[in-house]
Design a protein around this motif. Structure first.
Motif, PDB file in Angstrom:
ATOM      1  N   GLU A  95       0.539  -1.130  -0.005  1.00  0.00           N
ATOM      2  CA  GLU A  95       0.006  -0.117  -0.685  1.00  0.00           C
ATOM      3  C   GLU A  95       0.787   1.377   0.078  1.00  0.00           C
ATOM      4  N   ASP A  96       2.539   1.098   0.519  1.00  0.00           N
ATOM      5  CA  ASP A  96       2.426   1.962   0.633  1.00  0.00           C
ATOM      6  C   ASP A  96       3.138   2.606  -0.688  1.00  0.00           C
ATOM      7  N   GLU A  97       3.757   1.290  -1.456  1.00  0.00           N
ATOM      8  CA  GLU A  97       4.621   1.329  -2.298  1.00  0.00           C
ATOM      9  C   GLU A  97       3.752   2.527  -3.463  1.00  0.00           C
ATOM     10  N   ALA A  98       2.201   1.607  -3.310  1.00  0.00           N
ATOM     11  CA  ALA A  98       1.643   2.318  -4.327  1.00  0.00           C
ATOM     12  C   ALA A  98       0.947   3.700  -3.952  1.00  0.00           C
ATOM     13  N   LYS A  99       1.469   4.184  -2.842  1.00  0.00           N
ATOM     14  CA  LYS A  99       1.367   5.283  -2.745  1.00  0.00           C
ATOM     15  C   LYS A  99       2.041   6.559  -3.555  1.00  0.00           C
ATOM     16  N   ILE A 100       3.372   5.872  -3.132  1.00  0.00           N
ATOM     17  CA  ILE A 100       4.739   6.494  -3.965  1.00  0.00           C
ATOM     18  C   ILE A 100       4.518   6.380  -5.011  1.00  0.00           C
ATOM     19  N   VAL A 101       4.361   5.638  -5.832  1.00  0.00           N
ATOM     20  CA  VAL A 101       3.782   6.021  -7.205  1.00  0.00           C
ATOM     21  C   VAL A 101       3.235   6.079  -8.064  1.00  0.00           C
ATOM     22  N   GLN A 102       1.858   6.796  -7.074  1.00  0.00           N
ATOM     23  CA  GLN A 102       0.779   7.781  -7.744  1.00  0.00           C
ATOM     24  C   GLN A 102       1.402   8.926  -7.307  1.00  0.00           C
ATOM     25  N   GLN A 103       1.873   9.208  -5.461  1.00  0.00           N
ATOM     26  CA  GLN A 103       2.409  10.819  -6.314  1.00  0.00           C
ATOM     27  C   GLN A 103       3.359  10.997  -7.395  1.00  0.00           C
ATOM     28  N   GLU A 104       4.835   9.734  -7.709  1.00  0.00           N
ATOM     29  CA  GLU A 104       5.329  10.027  -8.662  1.00  0.00           C
ATOM     30  C   GLU A 104       5.012  10.688 -10.089  1.00  0.00           C
ATOM     31  N   LYS A 105       3.474   9.876 -10.249  1.00  0.00           N
ATOM     32  CA  LYS A 105       2.658  10.201 -11.512  1.00  0.00           C
ATOM     33  C   LYS A 105       2.526  11.632 -11.466  1.00  0.00           C
ATOM     34  N   GLU A 106       1.910  11.752 -10.002  1.00  0.00           N
ATOM     35  CA  GLU A 106       1.790  12.783 -10.158  1.00  0.00           C
ATOM     36  C   GLU A 106       2.189  14.058  -9.975  1.00  0.00           C
ATOM     37  N   PHE A 107       3.779  14.831  -9.673  1.00  0.00           N
ATOM     38  CA  PHE A 107       4.567  15.578 -10.159  1.00  0.00           C
ATOM     39  C   PHE A 107       5.256  15.570 -11.382  1.00  0.00           C
ATOM     40  N   LEU A 108       5.352  14.039 -12.473  1.00  0.00           N
ATOM     41  CA  LEU A 108       5.405  14.316 -13.475  1.00  0.00           C
ATOM     42  C   LEU A 108       4.499  14.608 -14.713  1.00  0.00           C
ATOM     43  N   ALA A 109       3.010  14.384 -13.967  1.00  0.00           N
ATOM     44  CA  ALA A 109       2.100  15.193 -14.622  1.00  0.00           C
ATOM     45  C   ALA A 109       2.231  16.723 -14.625  1.00  0.00           C
ATOM     46  N   GLN A 110       2.618  16.942 -13.504  1.00  0.00           N
ATOM     47  CA  GLN A 110       2.568  18.523 -12.446  1.00  0.00           C
ATOM     48  C   GLN A 110       3.404  19.303 -14.259  1.00  0.00           C
ATOM     49  N   GLN A 111       4.553  18.586 -14.407  1.00  0.00           N
ATOM     50  CA  GLN A 111       6.101  18.750 -15.012  1.00  0.00           C
ATOM     51  C   GLN A 111       6.076  19.100 -16.282  1.00  0.00           C
ATOM     52  N   GLN A 112       4.592  18.663 -16.175  1.00  0.00           N
ATOM     53  CA  GLN A 112       4.272  18.124 -18.046  1.00  0.00           C
ATOM     54  C   GLN A 112       3.454  19.545 -17.786  1.00  0.00           C
ATOM     55  N   GLY A 113       2.639  19.663 -17.621  1.00  0.00           N
ATOM     56  CA  GLY A 113       1.519  20.813 -17.303  1.00  0.00           C
ATOM     57  C   GLY A 113       2.471  21.687 -16.920  1.00  0.00           C
ATOM     58  N   GLN A 114       3.919  21.971 -16.225  1.00  0.00           N
ATOM     59  CA  GLN A 114       4.186  23.347 -16.529  1.00  0.00           C
ATOM     60  C   GLN A 114       5.297  23.397 -18.037  1.00  0.00           C
ATOM     61  N   GLN A 115       5.879  22.582 -18.681  1.00  0.00           N
ATOM     62  CA  GLN A 115       6.830  22.248 -19.268  1.00  0.00           C
ATOM     63  C   GLN A 115       5.192  23.168 -20.599  1.00  0.00           C
ATOM     64  N   MET A 116       4.453  22.295 -21.074  1.00  0.00           N
ATOM     65  CA  MET A 116       3.634  22.778 -21.781  1.00  0.00           C
ATOM     66  C   MET A 116       3.313  24.339 -21.607  1.00  0.00           C
ATOM     67  N   LEU A 117       2.502  24.645 -20.430  1.00  0.00           N
ATOM     68  CA  LEU A 117       2.559  26.472 -20.045  1.00  0.00           C
ATOM     69  C   LEU A 117       4.147  26.970 -20.792  1.00  0.00           C
ATOM     70  N   ALA A 118       5.380  26.678 -21.069  1.00  0.00           N
ATOM     71  CA  ALA A 118       6.054  26.984 -21.058  1.00  0.00           C
ATOM     72  C   ALA A 118       6.173  27.235 -22.119  1.00  0.00           C
ATOM     73  N   GLY A 119       6.321  26.653 -22.822  1.00  0.00           N
ATOM     74  CA  GLY A 119       6.279  26.504 -24.506  1.00  0.00           C
ATOM     75  C   GLY A 119       4.816  26.972 -25.467  1.00  0.00           C
ATOM     76  N   SER A 120       3.212  27.427 -23.797  1.00  0.00           N
ATOM     77  CA  SER A 120       2.725  27.674 -25.009  1.00  0.00           C
ATOM     78  C   SER A 120       2.237  29.342 -24.732  1.00  0.00           C
ATOM     79  N   PRO A 121       1.564  30.028 -26.102  1.00  0.00           N
ATOM     80  CA  PRO A 121       1.916  31.500 -26.441  1.00  0.00           C
ATOM     81  C   PRO A 121       1.423  32.499 -25.265  1.00  0.00           C
ATOM     82  N   PHE A 122       0.554  32.178 -24.322  1.00  0.00           N
ATOM     83  CA  PHE A 122       0.171  32.572 -22.955  1.00  0.00           C
ATOM     84  C   PHE A 122       1.276  32.541 -21.821  1.00  0.00           C
ATOM     85  N   ALA A 123       1.929  32.212 -22.042  1.00  0.00           N
ATOM     86  CA  ALA A 123       3.110  31.709 -20.783  1.00  0.00           C
ATOM     87  C   ALA A 123       4.119  32.986 -21.020  1.00  0.00           C
ATOM     88  N   PRO A 124       4.438  33.680 -19.907  1.00  0.00           N
ATOM     89  CA  PRO A 124       4.999  34.875 -19.300  1.00  0.00           C
ATOM     90  C   PRO A 124       6.736  34.743 -20.284  1.00  0.00           C
TER      91      PRO A 124
END
Length: 148
Positions: free
Chosen positions: A107-136
């Motif tokens: 169960e602890d290992e499944a929680k850690i894997v879920q947190q890693e997936k969320e972190f990767l999703a956040q990083q991909q979201g930031q990269q997408m925002l950085a390349g978008s025309p609406f980025a500062p």
């Protein structure tokens, strides 16, 4: 239970005896009283008395073999239930000692894997925002930001 009674000639000659043969009418009355007393005896006889009377019908060798087979069956049932109880005890304690900690670790290992997936999703979201025309806009390369 059948009660056997010896009737002698002296009993037959008594006037109050149910076996007296003084008259036809009295003998029929006495026979009915004897029949009613037999019915009373049968009604007062319990089931245990009847079963205990059956013991005399079964030969001793057969009684012994029945007794031995019943005792062997009882002994086997006791051993079987004890063995089954031991098996249940072993399985239960093993599940508690091995399975419970293993389940907690998984169960602890499944929680850690879920947190890693969320972190990767956040990083991909930031990269997408950085390349978008609406980025500062990023500062130009030749210009030094203030404070340096």
């Amino acid at each position: 239970m059948v009660k056997i009674e010896e009737v002698t000639d002296a009993d037959r000659e008594r006037p109050n005896s149910p076996y007296s043969s003084s008259s036809r009418n009295s003998s029929s009355t006495s026979l009915s009283s004897v029949a009613s007393s037999e019915v009373d005896d049968v009604q007062s006889e319990s089931l245990i008395d009847r079963i205990s009377a059956l013991v005399d019908i079964i030969p001793p060798t057969t009684r012994h073999s029945i007794s031995e087979s019943l005792s062997q069956t009882t002994r086997l049932l006791k051993r079987g239930t004890k063995f089954a109880g031991n098996v249940v005890w072993i399985v239960t304690t093993s599940a508690l000692l091995v399975g419970l900690p293993l389940a907690l670790v998984l169960e602890d290992e499944a929680k850690i894997v879920q947190q890693e997936k969320e972190f990767l999703a956040q990083q991909q979201g930031q990269q997408m925002l950085a390349g978008s025309p609406f980025a500062p806009p990023s500062p130009p390369q030749g210009i030094v930001p203030p404070g340096f």
